[in-house]
Design an enzyme around this catalytic site. Structure first.
Site, PDB file in Angstrom:
ATOM      1  CB  SER A  74      -0.916   0.007   1.211  1.00 13.73           C
ATOM      2  OG  SER A  74      -0.148   0.053   2.391  1.00 13.73           O
ATOM      3  CG  HIS A 103      -3.942  -1.854  -0.243  1.00  9.34           C
ATOM      4  ND1 HIS A 103      -4.574  -0.632  -0.286  1.00  9.34           N
ATOM      5  CD2 HIS A 103      -3.471  -1.991   1.023  1.00  9.34           C
ATOM      6  CE1 HIS A 103      -4.482  -0.055   0.901  1.00  9.34           C
ATOM      7  NE2 HIS A 103      -3.816  -0.857   1.710  1.00  9.34           N
ATOM      8  CE  LYS A 123      -7.078  -0.762   2.927  1.00  7.34           C
ATOM      9  NZ  LYS A 123      -7.558  -0.989   4.277  1.00  7.34           N
TER      10      LYS A 123
END
Ligand code: PMP
Length: 458
Positions: free
Chosen positions: A226, A254, A286
């Protein structure tokens, strides 16, 4: 001895006896009131002082604090801050699912049917169907037996790692792995070693040296880093972990929604069977437009965590609307793979344009996270401010999140950004950086502006 003298001796002996009795009853301590133990005021706290110094430096250089900005709308490819619409590169909503009607509808329906809270641990307060449906769906995405969800992504790593590893074990983690992995490793009491970022030769050397001294060994890496936007060599990691009899843990925070043709993360991206990795970890905050984290893997692994990991057993179950939102997001991702394709195209476009503009993109490989390396923290904060004035929201990452002099601006791409927004952001970054550079050499703001315009036109 005179009467007076013997009375004095007696009185002293009595005093000593009384004093020794008082001391004994006070646990060997003297007068408790004699010594004061003032608690440290929080304003004297070392971390607080450091924070104040940082803020002071920002104020001295006239830089507005870029953190904790209030968004007045759903932050996606654009957002509204201070009444102003800006292009937003500071959201992890990679596939734009936080604004998907099916996700909102699922959360609403679950709230009407099951309420806003699970009220207590699922062990005692019971499950809701959305918990099990979500866990089954996550297991399907990774091609493994089962999954367990926690109310926080950070707590997922802390809880799982500290449950699975102990003092006789070894944890090897990439130098850039997330804080939650480090905290879990510390709590486990296992021996800890980190290897330089993505340096699998170094990992192998450490394993060759230390493997024999430990019972269980965990290799912990991220699917997509990230801070730097690069990926590890998963195929080689699987070979290494198999050879040395270690567990491999992939933090997919991610990577889910970003990597792989249909967004199913590192396994799909590298073309490996999900079962080749022992522990899949991910967050739901996310791509999944919700909150919380998961561990996916074998039946036994999930069973152990559900029955013994503190973050699950002693913590509240996920709120039903949040579980329903995460499930709907995963379903939307499967139904609309064009979102993944758009994100991947946007990421490539940003990287290509940034490199062509001569910006330093560090390790970024063009997967949703692209850092523009700046170096000095104050300069990074200044660039954020200038970009914000130009209508672009991109936040700086400064020490201690990254090493000193490795400050950067991070741009998070989403499937919802347009090519024009990307072009605008790259051009503005280049222009404002050139202007800052010129100002550093003492040119007037006006001259710096002319120079920046010229350099942007090149
Ligand atoms: N792992 C990684 C790699 C992360 O980047 C994050 C947070 N950004 C977490 C774990 C923790 O997840 P959460 O914010 O959902 O608690």
């Amino acid at each position: 001895m005179t009467d007076k003298r013997s009375a004095e001796v007696l009185s002293k002996a009595m005093k000593d006896t009384v004093m020794s009795l008082v001391k004994k009853s006070a646990g060997g301590r003297t007068q408790p009131a004699e010594r004061a133990w003032p608690a440290t005021g929080f304003s004297e706290f070392a971390a607080y002082k450091e924070l104040q110094t940082q803020r002071g430096a920002g104020e001295l250089f006239g830089i507005e604090n870029p953190f904790f900005r209030v968004h007045e709308t759903r932050a996606g490819a654009t957002t509204r801050i201070g009444g102003r619409e800006v292009i937003n590169f500071a959201s992890y909503d990679y596939l734009g699912l936080n604004a998907h009607p099916a996700v909102a509808a699922a959360a609403n329906a679950a709230m009407q049917r099951l309420g806003t809270s699970a009220s207590a641990s699922r062990v005692v307060a019971g499950e809701r169907d959305v918990h099990r449906d979500l866990e089954r769906r996550i297991a399907e995405v990774y091609g493994v037996d089962d999954a367990v969800v926690y109310v926080s992504g950070h707590a997922t790593n802390v809880s799982a790692i500290s449950t699975l590893l102990g003092p006789r074990d070894l944890i090897l983690s990439d130098a850039l792995v997330h804080n939650s992995v480090m905290v879990g490793a510390q709590l486990s009491g296992a021996t800890r070693r980190s290897f330089p970022h993505n340096d699998l030769d170094a990992l192998e050397r450490t394993l060759a040296e230390l493997r024999g001294r430990h019972q269980n060994v965990l290799i912990a890496v991220e699917g997509l880093y990230s801070m730097d936007g690069d990926v590890p060599d998963l195929k080689r990691l699987v070979q290494i972990k198999t050879h040395y009899g270690a567990w491999l843990m992939m933090d997919e925070a991610h990577a889910l929604g970003v990597l792989g043709a249909s967004g199913r993360g590192s396994a799909e991206h590298c073309g490996i069977d999900g079962r080749a990795v022992d522990i899949w970890m991910g967050t739901l905050s996310k791509t999944c437009a919700a909150c919380g984290g998961f561990i996916a893997g074998s039946k036994a692994l999930v069973d152990i965590l559900k029955c013994t990991s503190a973050g699950f057993v002693y913590s509240v179950g996920m709120p039903p609307p949040i579980a329903a939102a995460a499930l709907a997001a995963l379903n939307a991702m499967a139904r609309e793979p064009e979102r993944v394709a758009r994100l991947q195209a946007n990421s490539r476009l940003f990287l290509e344009r940034a490199q062509a503009a001569g910006l330093d993109t560090g390790f970024a490989q063009g997967y949703a996270v692209i850092g523009i390396m700046i170096g000095d923290s104050l300069r990074a904060a200044k660039l954020t401010e200038r970009l914000f004035e130009a209508g672009i929201n991109a936040l700086p990452i400064i020490h201690p999140a990254v090493p000193m002099q490795a400050a950067r601006l991070r741009f998070f791409l989403s499937s919802e950004h347009t090519a024009a927004q990307i072009e605008t952001a790259v051009a503005a970054t280049r222009r404002e950086l050139a202007r800052l550079e010129a100002e550093k050499f003492g040119l007037s703001k006006l001259a710096a502006g002319v120079l920046a315009k010229k350099s942007a036109g090149r």
